[in-house]
Structure formats: C-alpha cells, structure tokens
Design a protein around this motif. Sequence first.
Motif, short mmCIF file in Angstrom:
data_model
loop_
_atom_site.label_atom_id
_atom_site.label_comp_id
_atom_site.label_asym_id
_atom_site.label_seq_id
_atom_site.Cartn_x
_atom_site.Cartn_y
_atom_site.Cartn_z
N GLU A 1 7.40 10.06 -0.71
CA GLU A 1 6.39 9.03 -0.93
C GLU A 1 6.84 7.79 -0.18
O GLU A 1 8.03 7.59 0.09
CB GLU A 1 6.27 8.69 -2.42
CG GLU A 1 5.86 9.86 -3.30
CD GLU A 1 4.36 10.06 -3.36
OE1 GLU A 1 3.63 9.39 -2.58
OE2 GLU A 1 3.91 10.87 -4.16
N VAL B 1 1.13 5.73 7.86
CA VAL B 1 2.45 6.15 8.33
C VAL B 1 2.60 5.93 9.83
O VAL B 1 3.69 5.68 10.33
CB VAL B 1 2.73 7.62 7.93
CG1 VAL B 1 2.03 8.61 8.86
CG2 VAL B 1 4.23 7.89 7.89
N PHE C 1 4.91 13.80 8.16
CA PHE C 1 4.58 13.23 6.86
C PHE C 1 3.78 14.20 6.00
O PHE C 1 4.03 14.35 4.79
CB PHE C 1 3.80 11.93 7.05
CG PHE C 1 3.21 11.39 5.77
CD1 PHE C 1 4.02 10.79 4.82
CD2 PHE C 1 1.84 11.49 5.52
CE1 PHE C 1 3.49 10.31 3.63
CE2 PHE C 1 1.30 11.00 4.34
CZ PHE C 1 2.13 10.41 3.39
N ASP C 2 2.83 14.90 6.59
CA ASP C 2 1.95 15.79 5.82
C ASP C 2 2.67 17.04 5.35
O ASP C 2 2.17 17.75 4.46
CB ASP C 2 0.73 16.18 6.65
CG ASP C 2 1.07 16.90 7.94
OD1 ASP C 2 2.17 16.64 8.51
OD2 ASP C 2 0.27 17.73 8.40
N LYS D 1 0.84 -1.19 0.00
CA LYS D 1 0.00 0.00 0.00
C LYS D 1 0.89 1.25 0.00
O LYS D 1 2.00 1.24 0.52
CB LYS D 1 -0.91 0.03 1.23
CG LYS D 1 -2.03 -1.00 1.20
CD LYS D 1 -2.97 -0.83 2.38
CE LYS D 1 -4.10 -1.83 2.34
NZ LYS D 1 -5.03 -1.66 3.49
N LYS D 2 0.36 2.29 -0.58
CA LYS D 2 1.02 3.59 -0.54
C LYS D 2 0.84 4.19 0.84
O LYS D 2 -0.25 4.09 1.44
CB LYS D 2 0.42 4.51 -1.60
CG LYS D 2 1.02 5.90 -1.66
CD LYS D 2 0.38 6.72 -2.78
CE LYS D 2 0.97 8.12 -2.83
NZ LYS D 2 0.39 8.93 -3.93
N VAL D 3 1.88 4.80 1.35
CA VAL D 3 1.80 5.43 2.66
C VAL D 3 0.86 6.64 2.61
O VAL D 3 0.94 7.47 1.71
CB VAL D 3 3.20 5.87 3.14
CG1 VAL D 3 3.11 6.78 4.36
CG2 VAL D 3 4.05 4.65 3.46
N ASP D 4 -0.02 6.71 3.59
CA ASP D 4 -0.86 7.89 3.79
C ASP D 4 -0.79 8.26 5.26
O ASP D 4 -0.02 7.66 6.03
CB ASP D 4 -2.31 7.64 3.33
CG ASP D 4 -2.97 6.47 4.06
OD1 ASP D 4 -2.54 6.12 5.18
OD2 ASP D 4 -3.93 5.88 3.49
N GLU D 5 -1.59 9.23 5.68
CA GLU D 5 -1.46 9.73 7.05
C GLU D 5 -1.86 8.69 8.08
O GLU D 5 -1.40 8.75 9.24
CB GLU D 5 -2.31 11.01 7.22
CG GLU D 5 -1.75 12.19 6.44
CD GLU D 5 -2.47 13.48 6.74
OE1 GLU D 5 -3.00 13.63 7.86
OE2 GLU D 5 -2.52 14.36 5.86
N GLU D 6 -2.70 7.74 7.71
CA GLU D 6 -3.07 6.68 8.65
C GLU D 6 -2.02 5.58 8.68
O GLU D 6 -1.57 5.14 9.75
CB GLU D 6 -4.41 6.08 8.24
CG GLU D 6 -4.87 4.96 9.15
CD GLU D 6 -6.23 4.40 8.77
OE1 GLU D 6 -6.60 3.36 9.33
OE2 GLU D 6 -6.91 5.01 7.90
#
Length: 298
Positions: free
Chosen positions: A209, A167, A203-204, A160-165
């Motif tokens: 990526e 990470v 991260f934000d 999966k691609k890293v997102d705010e959840e």
Amino acid sequence: MKFYKIDITHKSIFDQYFAEFEPEIADLTFTNLFMWDPFYDIHFTEEDGFLLIMAKPYNQPPFLHGPVGNDLDKLPIVIEKARRYFESEGYNFMIKRASKKTVDMLSACKMEFKSIFERDLSDYVYKVEDLVNLKGKKYHAKKNHINKFLRLYSGRYEWKKVDEEIVRLCWDFECEWYEKRNGKEDIGLTFEKMAIERAIRNFDKLSYEGMVIFIDGEIKAFTFGEPLNKNTVVIHIEKADPDVEGLYAFINQKFLAEFWQNFEFVNREEDLGKEGIRKAKMSYHPFKFAEKFTILFD
C-alpha cells in the motif's frame, strides 16, 4: 539442486512460504526481494519443504538467505544440499542476513556453526502506537516538526492513497529527488532508484500500500509498506522533499495512523551502518531490533 532467477510470476510461491514461516526481518517479503533484485541478483529453489533464496550481490560474494521453512528434521539435510551446491559452483558457503529465528532453528537441530551478529543489517522495530501518538518528552522534537509542517502548509496539503495513476507520479518525484541528491555519483542511490522503479512498474502485481503527500497540487512525498507478518508492517520506501520542513516526520506518522493502526509493530528496515540513517532511525526510539546474523559452517 537448480536455482531459478526470480521474476514477478513467482510471487505466489514466495508468499505461501512467508505466510507459513512468519518472518520478522524485512528481507523476507517478495516485494523487497523483487525490487532489490538489480543489486542482489536473486535466485531461488524449493527443496524438501523449504524455500532457498540465493543472492549474488553487486561486487560481493554470493550467499544464502536463511532457509524459509519450519521442518526441523529436514533443515540439516537442506543445509547440506545447499552447501554442496555452493561448493560445486566454486562459492564459499555462507548464510547472511539470517534472522534470530534461523539461528534458533539451527541450534535446535544441534548443528555446528558460528553466528556473527550484524548490527548494521539489523532492522529497527517500533511500536505503531508510539509512532502514531508520539507521547512523552522523547518524542517532543518529532511533534514539533509535525506541528511546524501543519502550521506552514495547513490548507495547502492533502494526502492520497496510491493507485495506478498516482504511482506514476511517485516515479516522477523519485527522478527529481535523485537529481537533487546527485544520485549518479552514489551507487547506493542508483540501485535504490532501480528498486523503486521496479516497485512502481509492478504496482498492480505487488502487495504494498502507499501514501502520497501533495502540497499545492504537487507531489512532495511518498511511502510504501505492507504486512510482514500477522502483527508487523514493514515500510519499504519513504521519500520526501528535504526542503519541506517536517514532511518526513509527518508522512511517517500519517501513513501508520491511516493504514496500519491494527498492527502492533512497524519494521523500518536497517541503516547499513550509515551514520545519518542511523541517527534518524534512533531518533524514533526503536522498541527492539530484528537481529540479523552471518552464519558460517566448518
């Protein structure tokens, strides 16, 4: 001349200078400088169109990174101002982790200096297509590692691609990895953990990526990277459960294949002279090195 402590609000300043300078070494990204600040204690200033980055690393003397800018006429002036600042603070003036581009610029200015090649600090650079396709006998072992991973975990893994959840799950995994490796007894792993925490918590606001690998619903590997220049991506972090056979080889290939195939090169940073890291990086057969130097002035 006044240097300022780096913080996340300075990202746009660094990004503008780096975009114009087109760096080749992994040190010159805001993400790298910001995440490793607990070790390097980074300060910066702007002077005559140059970005000057000063490091005061843990238990080491301060140094200046190679000045980030392209004006050859102003470069000697900037160097002299930096020298005077260092001397006024009681520091010996030196430039460390300087790229070949910096060495060439100083030579073009007819400046007198001594450059010392630093093999342990030079970055490994590979062709992206080589690490994605793994063609030929020299990559046979890597393909075998990946094939073994696929045989063992087919139907059990997903990426999966890293997102705010997601990470946040990377941080949980890093803490587990750190405990398995007895990180408290290794100052290098302790600073690395601090660096990863800064990258994850911001991260934000940062530009990287990331990819994670789940096996049976649990995170077992993650990696972060971002563009270094127009044709090179840099991998900042790559972590995998060492008990999962072939996982390091798999995430190495998969991250490039899914995210970075439009880049020609991948910079996988330095080995710091550590034998195990050097052996691992050499096993991928680097195309070249992004050389780094220590520069001393009379």
